[in-house]
Design a protein around this motif. Sequence first.
Motif, PDB file in Angstrom:
ATOM      1  N   LEU A  28       3.016  -0.661   8.124  1.00 40.48           N
ATOM      2  CA  LEU A  28       1.867   0.239   8.239  1.00 40.48           C
ATOM      3  C   LEU A  28       1.888   1.178   7.037  1.00 40.48           C
ATOM      4  O   LEU A  28       2.801   1.995   6.888  1.00 40.48           O
ATOM      5  CB  LEU A  28       1.960   1.030   9.543  1.00 40.48           C
ATOM      6  CG  LEU A  28       0.849   2.047   9.760  1.00 40.48           C
ATOM      7  CD1 LEU A  28      -0.502   1.364   9.964  1.00 40.48           C
ATOM      8  CD2 LEU A  28       1.154   2.937  10.956  1.00 40.48           C
ATOM      9  N   ILE A  29       0.906   1.029   6.170  1.00 46.26           N
ATOM     10  CA  ILE A  29       0.807   1.911   5.009  1.00 46.26           C
ATOM     11  C   ILE A  29      -0.074   3.077   5.433  1.00 46.26           C
ATOM     12  O   ILE A  29      -1.265   2.911   5.684  1.00 46.26           O
ATOM     13  CB  ILE A  29       0.195   1.179   3.780  1.00 46.26           C
ATOM     14  CG1 ILE A  29       0.834  -0.203   3.580  1.00 46.26           C
ATOM     15  CG2 ILE A  29       0.290   2.045   2.529  1.00 46.26           C
ATOM     16  CD1 ILE A  29       2.306  -0.213   3.305  1.00 46.26           C
ATOM     17  N   LYS A  30       0.561   4.259   5.547  1.00 47.23           N
ATOM     18  CA  LYS A  30      -0.122   5.419   6.127  1.00 47.23           C
ATOM     19  C   LYS A  30      -1.099   6.010   5.122  1.00 47.23           C
ATOM     20  O   LYS A  30      -0.734   6.827   4.269  1.00 47.23           O
ATOM     21  CB  LYS A  30       0.919   6.483   6.486  1.00 47.23           C
ATOM     22  CG  LYS A  30       1.686   6.139   7.746  1.00 47.23           C
ATOM     23  CD  LYS A  30       0.880   6.560   8.950  1.00 47.23           C
ATOM     24  CE  LYS A  30       1.770   7.071  10.053  1.00 47.23           C
ATOM     25  NZ  LYS A  30       1.004   7.598  11.163  1.00 47.23           N
ATOM     26  N   LYS A  31      -2.331   5.576   5.189  1.00 47.93           N
ATOM     27  CA  LYS A  31      -3.328   6.151   4.305  1.00 47.93           C
ATOM     28  C   LYS A  31      -4.706   5.873   4.877  1.00 47.93           C
ATOM     29  O   LYS A  31      -4.952   4.819   5.455  1.00 47.93           O
ATOM     30  CB  LYS A  31      -3.210   5.532   2.907  1.00 47.93           C
ATOM     31  CG  LYS A  31      -4.043   6.246   1.870  1.00 47.93           C
ATOM     32  CD  LYS A  31      -3.752   5.790   0.455  1.00 47.93           C
ATOM     33  CE  LYS A  31      -4.529   6.595  -0.567  1.00 47.93           C
ATOM     34  NZ  LYS A  31      -5.976   6.677  -0.339  1.00 47.93           N
ATOM     35  N   LYS A  32      -5.600   6.833   4.682  1.00 53.97           N
ATOM     36  CA  LYS A  32      -6.972   6.671   5.126  1.00 53.97           C
ATOM     37  C   LYS A  32      -7.802   6.229   3.919  1.00 53.97           C
ATOM     38  O   LYS A  32      -7.455   6.563   2.787  1.00 53.97           O
ATOM     39  CB  LYS A  32      -7.464   8.035   5.628  1.00 53.97           C
ATOM     40  CG  LYS A  32      -8.621   7.940   6.589  1.00 53.97           C
ATOM     41  CD  LYS A  32      -9.114   9.342   6.913  1.00 53.97           C
ATOM     42  CE  LYS A  32     -10.471   9.244   7.570  1.00 53.97           C
ATOM     43  NZ  LYS A  32     -11.119  10.526   7.686  1.00 53.97           N
ATOM     44  N   ASN A  33      -8.874   5.536   4.173  1.00 54.78           N
ATOM     45  CA  ASN A  33      -9.786   5.144   3.098  1.00 54.78           C
ATOM     46  C   ASN A  33      -9.088   4.526   1.890  1.00 54.78           C
ATOM     47  O   ASN A  33      -9.207   5.003   0.769  1.00 54.78           O
ATOM     48  CB  ASN A  33     -10.605   6.350   2.632  1.00 54.78           C
ATOM     49  CG  ASN A  33     -11.722   6.656   3.605  1.00 54.78           C
ATOM     50  OD1 ASN A  33     -12.179   5.767   4.315  1.00 54.78           O
ATOM     51  ND2 ASN A  33     -12.151   7.888   3.638  1.00 54.78           N
ATOM     52  N   THR A  34      -8.368   3.484   2.137  1.00 56.56           N
ATOM     53  CA  THR A  34      -7.616   2.840   1.066  1.00 56.56           C
ATOM     54  C   THR A  34      -8.509   1.889   0.289  1.00 56.56           C
ATOM     55  O   THR A  34      -9.352   1.210   0.873  1.00 56.56           O
ATOM     56  CB  THR A  34      -6.461   2.038   1.690  1.00 56.56           C
ATOM     57  OG1 THR A  34      -5.829   2.875   2.638  1.00 56.56           O
ATOM     58  CG2 THR A  34      -5.455   1.604   0.657  1.00 56.56           C
ATOM     59  N   ILE A  35      -8.306   1.830  -1.027  1.00 52.98           N
ATOM     60  CA  ILE A  35      -8.924   0.754  -1.799  1.00 52.98           C
ATOM     61  C   ILE A  35      -7.814  -0.231  -2.178  1.00 52.98           C
ATOM     62  O   ILE A  35      -6.645   0.154  -2.269  1.00 52.98           O
ATOM     63  CB  ILE A  35      -9.719   1.257  -3.033  1.00 52.98           C
ATOM     64  CG1 ILE A  35      -8.893   2.208  -3.893  1.00 52.98           C
ATOM     65  CG2 ILE A  35     -11.014   1.931  -2.600  1.00 52.98           C
ATOM     66  CD1 ILE A  35      -9.578   2.625  -5.186  1.00 52.98           C
ATOM     67  N   PRO A  36      -8.171  -1.519  -2.358  1.00 46.87           N
ATOM     68  CA  PRO A  36      -7.136  -2.548  -2.496  1.00 46.87           C
ATOM     69  C   PRO A  36      -6.052  -2.257  -3.538  1.00 46.87           C
ATOM     70  O   PRO A  36      -4.873  -2.533  -3.276  1.00 46.87           O
ATOM     71  CB  PRO A  36      -7.951  -3.793  -2.876  1.00 46.87           C
ATOM     72  CG  PRO A  36      -9.237  -3.605  -2.150  1.00 46.87           C
ATOM     73  CD  PRO A  36      -9.521  -2.120  -2.256  1.00 46.87           C
ATOM     74  N   CYS A  37      -6.402  -1.660  -4.673  1.00 48.14           N
ATOM     75  CA  CYS A  37      -5.385  -1.455  -5.720  1.00 48.14           C
ATOM     76  C   CYS A  37      -4.260  -0.531  -5.238  1.00 48.14           C
ATOM     77  O   CYS A  37      -3.158  -0.561  -5.779  1.00 48.14           O
ATOM     78  CB  CYS A  37      -6.019  -0.925  -7.008  1.00 48.14           C
ATOM     79  SG  CYS A  37      -6.654   0.753  -6.895  1.00 48.14           S
ATOM     80  N   GLU A  38      -4.518   0.259  -4.194  1.00 48.24           N
ATOM     81  CA  GLU A  38      -3.503   1.196  -3.695  1.00 48.24           C
ATOM     82  C   GLU A  38      -2.447   0.532  -2.812  1.00 48.24           C
ATOM     83  O   GLU A  38      -1.505   1.185  -2.380  1.00 48.24           O
ATOM     84  CB  GLU A  38      -4.185   2.331  -2.914  1.00 48.24           C
ATOM     85  CG  GLU A  38      -5.051   3.189  -3.808  1.00 48.24           C
ATOM     86  CD  GLU A  38      -5.936   4.150  -3.031  1.00 48.24           C
ATOM     87  OE1 GLU A  38      -6.068   5.292  -3.486  1.00 48.24           O
ATOM     88  OE2 GLU A  38      -6.508   3.772  -2.000  1.00 48.24           O
ATOM     89  N   LEU A  39      -2.637  -0.750  -2.505  1.00 47.34           N
ATOM     90  CA  LEU A  39      -1.651  -1.443  -1.661  1.00 47.34           C
ATOM     91  C   LEU A  39      -0.782  -2.421  -2.458  1.00 47.34           C
ATOM     92  O   LEU A  39       0.215  -2.928  -1.953  1.00 47.34           O
ATOM     93  CB  LEU A  39      -2.365  -2.214  -0.539  1.00 47.34           C
ATOM     94  CG  LEU A  39      -3.146  -1.368   0.453  1.00 47.34           C
ATOM     95  CD1 LEU A  39      -3.833  -2.251   1.471  1.00 47.34           C
ATOM     96  CD2 LEU A  39      -2.216  -0.383   1.157  1.00 47.34           C
ATOM     97  N   ILE A  40      -1.176  -2.687  -3.691  1.00 51.91           N
ATOM     98  CA  ILE A  40      -0.495  -3.742  -4.459  1.00 51.91           C
ATOM     99  C   ILE A  40       0.971  -3.388  -4.733  1.00 51.91           C
ATOM    100  O   ILE A  40       1.851  -4.237  -4.626  1.00 51.91           O
ATOM    101  CB  ILE A  40      -1.258  -4.037  -5.776  1.00 51.91           C
ATOM    102  CG1 ILE A  40      -2.681  -4.527  -5.467  1.00 51.91           C
ATOM    103  CG2 ILE A  40      -0.525  -5.074  -6.627  1.00 51.91           C
ATOM    104  CD1 ILE A  40      -2.763  -5.746  -4.580  1.00 51.91           C
TER     105      ILE A  40
END
Lengths: 316, 248
Positions: free
Chosen positions: A57-69
């Motif tokens: 679980l990546i704790k973040k709201k309103n994520t855009i895809p580049c923020e998960l890479i």
Amino acid sequence: MKILIIGETKGDKIRESTLELFSLKEKLSANVDFLISSEDSKIIEEISKFGPNKIYLIKKKNTIPCELIGNIKEINEKEKYNLIVTSGTSFGKEISALISAFLEIPLLQEIVDIEKMNNKLKVLKPLYTNKIYSLFEVPLPAVLSFSPRSLNIPEKNEKKGETIEEDSKGCIFGDEIKLIERKEKGGEEVDVAEADIVISGGRGLGGAEGFEVLRKLAEKIKSLGKGTVAIGASRAAVDAGWIDHSHQVGQTGKIISPQLYIACGISGAIQHIVGMRNSKVIVAINKDPEAPIFKIATYGIVGDLFKIVPELTEKL
Amino acid sequence: MKFLVFIKRVPDTSLPLRIKGNEIDKEGLTYVINPYDEYGIEEALRWKEKIGGEVVAITVGNANSKDILKNAIAMGVDKAVLIEVENENISPKTIAKLLSEYAKRESFDVIFAGKQSVDKVQGLIPVLVAKYLNIPVVPYIVKFEIQDGKAVVEREVDGNIEKIEVKIPAIFTCEKGLNEPRYPTLKGIMKAKRAQIPVINPNELGVEIKEEEIKKIELKLPPDRPPAKIVESVDELIKLLKEEAKVL
């Protein structure tokens, strides 16, 4: 086989097209881990019923895809997945392309079927705006996105996965890219690509107000509780400005495969047909008995849609 | 401001396509600029007209691709460049490296590309180029503005509208709705006829050609559907939907 599913939310829920991906667990006899970004840990309660081993679980709201890479890259270095899968949504396709680029693994987008044969994966993917299908052999590891509704949501069980919470490692391109605002487009609850039932209108509607007739039918069908319902449109209706492009089905719109597609006042140009031909049941309502839509429909009814659709709405 | 637009030559998919062996039958095909790339050309031309600068279109392909580069000139781009490769089965990484090396040489402020090509439906090349150039990529834009060295874009993704601010140089991929691409003018067509297309060899860019890793096994046409049952009344339709098709 070890698979990482990248999930998506819609509002405060997990998207159905994400749940569909869990059918790969049985289909490929695989061990499945799951990754999703959300502020709310409650979101994963539902997911654990589908039997993932680990839930990131990546704790973040309103994520855009580049923020998960950054996170996915690090997790993959530890876990060494054979396959990373996403939905063929905009989010899913964007993140799949980023995963392919930054993890340096091959990509195939918008898969509609997958098969495991002698330890090799074969996938089916429509090309040339759905006019031709190609069977590919996928070298592993790889990243694949699956068109919504091409897999079925599996049965739940009660196995609970282990949850690992992480913070986003930030956008892989640095902080030069910023999401300023994300707002729901409003109106429709379900995307036309994900709906069980799609009621679609074309030139025969004669104007934006024509869609009101279809919306009434949509409301009625929704009340029957047979699945989610969305409004679709042909290019003619979109280009005339009667409805927004996000509803467009076909060559420059979405390629969909609902349980039921009701085409109202759509003649059935090939550009439209390529987008909806895979629907399970197609109903065509058109006043022109020669309209090409009748060639691919399951059931056709010739007549004035402004009489037939309200009658259907009333009698259902 | 310098704009670079990635374009690709694709078969016109509004016309019938046939299969021959393991490929589509090339006989009688008409080729066009990938429709999503045309939005990129149009957006670059509009911004050049507004704030000045230069628009360059580029493609990676064989010598036949000169036709779509001439179409881009007819639409109004200043220059259209061909990176010539004979092999039709080169890897996306190779294509992206070729484009990146060219872009590095000319230093562009804004790069546009289509969100995907209609023949491969991948949307991978712009993302790879972003990685190789170490600049951000924003896919699926439907609105584009330049304000003080930044781009402010909107995109419609999965039922949401997102507003994103990004420093340039950056890459943007174009979705339907961004603009209405112009038709070539007569003057443009005359200019395109006379235009020389600069051709670059991959060696000049120092890129080694590698083949696609994913193997295509077989092409097939979508299955036919049985002919429609024409019904005479709404009651009959409802009965069939409930009892035969069991969808309602």
